[in-house]
Design a protein around this motif. Sequence first.
Motif, PDB file in Angstrom:
ATOM      1  N   ILE A 240       0.858  -1.306   0.046  1.00 18.87           N
ATOM      2  CA  ILE A 240       0.036  -0.314  -0.303  1.00 18.87           C
ATOM      3  C   ILE A 240       0.872   0.607  -0.099  1.00 18.87           C
ATOM      4  N   ARG A 241       1.871   1.236   0.631  1.00 14.99           N
ATOM      5  CA  ARG A 241       2.549   2.431   0.708  1.00 14.99           C
ATOM      6  C   ARG A 241       3.236   2.321  -0.553  1.00 14.99           C
TER       7      ARG A 241
ATOM      8  N   ILE B 279       1.131   4.005  -3.201  1.00 13.84           N
ATOM      9  CA  ILE B 279       1.104   4.970  -2.803  1.00 13.84           C
ATOM     10  C   ILE B 279       2.030   6.711  -3.500  1.00 13.84           C
TER      11      ILE B 279
ATOM     12  N   ILE C 159       1.560   5.995  -7.268  1.00 18.28           N
ATOM     13  CA  ILE C 159       0.371   6.829  -7.933  1.00 18.28           C
ATOM     14  C   ILE C 159       0.858   8.955  -7.465  1.00 18.28           C
ATOM     15  N   ILE C 160       1.578   8.646  -6.643  1.00 21.99           N
ATOM     16  CA  ILE C 160       2.095  10.442  -6.660  1.00 21.99           C
ATOM     17  C   ILE C 160       3.322  10.535  -8.255  1.00 21.99           C
TER      18      ILE C 160
ATOM     19  N   MET D 101      -3.592  15.244  -4.375  1.00 21.05           N
ATOM     20  CA  MET D 101      -2.979  14.232  -4.403  1.00 21.05           C
ATOM     21  C   MET D 101      -2.875  14.411  -2.868  1.00 21.05           C
TER      22      MET D 101
ATOM     23  N   ILE E 238      -5.009  12.106  -1.599  1.00 19.15           N
ATOM     24  CA  ILE E 238      -5.157  11.185  -1.575  1.00 19.15           C
ATOM     25  C   ILE E 238      -4.566  10.966  -1.127  1.00 19.15           C
ATOM     26  N   PHE E 239      -3.470  11.372  -0.209  1.00 19.70           N
ATOM     27  CA  PHE E 239      -2.822  11.461   1.103  1.00 19.70           C
ATOM     28  C   PHE E 239      -4.116  11.201   2.134  1.00 19.70           C
TER      29      PHE E 239
ATOM     30  N   TYR F 139      -6.048   8.291   2.407  1.00 16.70           N
ATOM     31  CA  TYR F 139      -4.846   7.016   2.783  1.00 16.70           C
ATOM     32  C   TYR F 139      -4.573   7.219   3.955  1.00 16.70           C
ATOM     33  N   ASN F 140      -5.128   7.561   4.469  1.00 16.60           N
ATOM     34  CA  ASN F 140      -3.875   7.753   6.228  1.00 16.60           C
ATOM     35  C   ASN F 140      -5.888   7.989   6.728  1.00 16.60           C
TER      36      ASN F 140
ATOM     37  N   ALA G 178      -4.399   4.262   6.462  1.00 21.11           N
ATOM     38  CA  ALA G 178      -3.051   3.527   7.360  1.00 21.11           C
ATOM     39  C   ALA G 178      -3.633   3.322   8.179  1.00 21.11           C
TER      40      ALA G 178
END
Length: 302
Positions: free
Chosen positions: A230-231, A234, A237-238, A283, A286-287, A290-291, A295
């Motif tokens: 997953i990390r 990310i 993706i970025i 972006m 997206i973060f 994710y968090n 996460a």
Amino acid sequence: MSSKRKHNSIKELKARYGLMFISPWIIGMILFFIYPIFHSIWLSFSNLSLGADGIITEFVKGSNYYKILVTDPKYLNNVLDTIKGMLISVPFILVVSMVLALLLNGEYKGRIFFRGLYFMPVIIATGVVLQLFLKAASTNATEAAVSDAAGFDMIDFNAVLSGLNLPESIETYLSSVLSDIFMLVWQSGIQTVLIIAGLQSIPELHYEVARVEGANSWETFWFVTFPQLIRTMILVIIFTIIEYCSLNTNTIISTAYAKFNDLEYGVGSAMLWFYYMFVAVIMLVIFFLYNKFFAKKWGESA
């Protein structure tokens, strides 16, 4: 006491040598990166003109942003079209990269050769070859030639998709992807390498536990491989978003460069800064997602 001073002096000497070695990078970073960034922000709020005394800079506040957002009828449409193309291309690149990484990470003869073969587009993309190809691909005639060379003209994708009676939104998405499939696969090289690196960082013990528990390949991917990746995903993706949004074939970037050539540096800088701020917001979303959703569930175990 003397040994302590000697120890401190050695640390100071190493720190001094380290600073000396990275000082060219620091100077280059300030001169060629940090200063141009702040200068371009200043230019986006200014107008430049040539006078008898040289270049005259006039501070005009938000006038340039008003021009591109209100006066220019094409700019916002170009931004939305670029974001739409990004939402179409990025998921496809991620899927292709994941599939290629899983295939190239397997144990079989010739694995090194095939890894080099799939990484070849990345090597070519760093030179002039891809730039000339992209410039030529902007014309319909060359696109048709590329399609003929790749054999894509053997299948009428629009006819096939219309015969499947798919929803209009899905049909539009698949049609857009298939029309640019050659370039999208071409742009998946670095992403494939990053995902392979992520796959090789997963402990083999996790797969042994999954086999003991009786998990099949599908379950192993979703409950072992994907959470551990997953990390890395990310990061991929970025990277893909930044790479896609900074292509020279991007309408917004080419229009801004045209403004620079016409000495309209303020308007061109405003175009690029608003565009990149829009991409930065995407972006950040997206973060946040994710968090919020990944996460806490997988980040700790990863």
